[in-house]
Motif scaffolding. Structure first.
Motif, PDB file in Angstrom:
ATOM      1  N   CYS A 180      -6.704   1.199   4.484  1.00  9.30           N
ATOM      2  CA  CYS A 180      -6.782   2.658   4.320  1.00  9.30           C
ATOM      3  C   CYS A 180      -7.330   3.099   2.964  1.00  9.30           C
ATOM      4  O   CYS A 180      -7.403   4.292   2.679  1.00  9.30           O
TER       5      CYS A 180
ATOM      6  N   CYS B  73      -6.145  -0.847  -0.774  1.00 10.30           N
ATOM      7  CA  CYS B  73      -5.797  -1.351   0.563  1.00 10.30           C
ATOM      8  C   CYS B  73      -7.063  -1.512   1.402  1.00 10.30           C
ATOM      9  O   CYS B  73      -7.903  -0.617   1.445  1.00 10.30           O
TER      10      CYS B  73
ATOM     11  N   CYS C  45      -0.224   3.147   3.733  1.00 12.56           N
ATOM     12  CA  CYS C  45       0.160   2.666   5.064  1.00 12.56           C
ATOM     13  C   CYS C  45       1.253   1.606   5.042  1.00 12.56           C
ATOM     14  O   CYS C  45       1.744   1.186   6.090  1.00 12.56           O
TER      15      CYS C  45
ATOM     16  N   CYS D 244       0.841  -1.196   0.000  1.00 17.43           N
ATOM     17  CA  CYS D 244       0.000   0.000   0.000  1.00 17.43           C
ATOM     18  C   CYS D 244       0.877   1.247   0.000  1.00 17.43           C
ATOM     19  O   CYS D 244       1.802   1.358   0.807  1.00 17.43           O
TER      20      CYS D 244
HETATM   21 ZN   LIG Z   1      -3.063   1.095   3.295  1.00 21.66          ZN
END
Ligand SMILES: [Zn+2]
Length: 248
Positions: free
Chosen positions: A150, A147, A130, A127
């Motif tokens: 997030c 993701c 994050c 990702c």
């Molecule tokens: Zn993420």
């Protein structure tokens, strides 16, 4: 293929304390993956500056994913007999590890265990928000994939042209290089930095360099040069090493 060169390589590996291999695009050609830089390669059709940078990915991930989908087709490829031969050598104790510039995961698929993927792997997505990672298989129901934590877009966990090699990868490779007293350089013209310095570093520390390439490039650096294909040469070397297995 030159018999004398094969025999010399087998003898050096059998005598070596900590032999490693360093592989590149040429190792995957016999698995049907064209060299990205070759005439039919990806980077002739997709401009690396436009498609191969993390800056471009952040700006327009959807566009870059159109190229990545093609790249990910690589994860369908199967290891060739050269990959299998290297896995057997590791099993027999004649290979301590592999540093590869390839991102296709074929060494692991063939059974090799100690593999440093210098440029990352297509088998994993990361990702850009994050940093969470995912296995590629099963995460591609939607393109581009997002993701679950997030909702930012995922990218294959490979090193883009303007990204540095992750520190942990450099450290794992350094550990291998510092211990190695022999390196089999196979299927790479050693022209991508900083991976290109690996044979030189092992040579300068007193180690042996064995080069396996259809068109050898390491003149002067290699103690043995085997002019041939990756799979053909590795099969011959493994079959020579068979007689040296401990306990026989
Ligand atoms: Zn993420």
């Amino acid at each position: 293929m030159n018999r004398t060169a094969i025999e010399k390589a087998v003898a050096l590996i059998a005598e070596s304390r900590w032999p490693v291999a360093f592989t590149g695009a040429g190792a995957s050609v016999e698995s049907g993956i064209p060299d990205f830089r070759s005439a039919s390669g990806l980077w002739l059709r997709f401009d690396p500056l436009e498609y191969g940078t993390i800056g471009a990915f952040r700006k327009n991930p959807r566009k870059i994913w159109s190229m990545l989908e093609e790249l990910l087709a690589m994860t369908e490829a199967q290891p060739n007999p050269g990959h299998a031969a290297l896995a057997r050598m590791e099993e027999w104790g004649f290979l301590k590890g592999i540093i590869t510039q390839n991102i296709d995961g074929l060494h692991q698929k063939a059974g090799s265990r100690n593999v440093v993927e210098f440029h990352g792997t297509l088998d994993r997505l990361v990702c850009i928000g994050c940093g969470r990672t995912y296995r590629t298989s099963g995460t591609l129901e939607e393109i581009p994939p997002a993701c679950r934590a997030c909702s930012r877009i995922l990218k294959p966990d490979v090193v883009f042209f303007d990204e540095p090699i992750p520190r942990a990868v450099i450290e794992a490779a350094d550990k291998m290089i510092n211990r190695a007293d022999l390196v089999m350089v196979a299927g790479t013209s050693c022209n991508v930095m900083p991976a290109a310095t690996i044979p030189l570093r092992i040579r300068e520390a007193g180690g042996q360099v064995i080069e396996i390439n259809p068109e050898p490039v390491l003149s002067g650096l290699a103690s043995v040069v085997i002019r041939g294909s990756f799979a053909g040469a590795m099969l011959e070397i493994a079959s020579g090493l068979k007689a040296h297995r401990p306990g026989r």
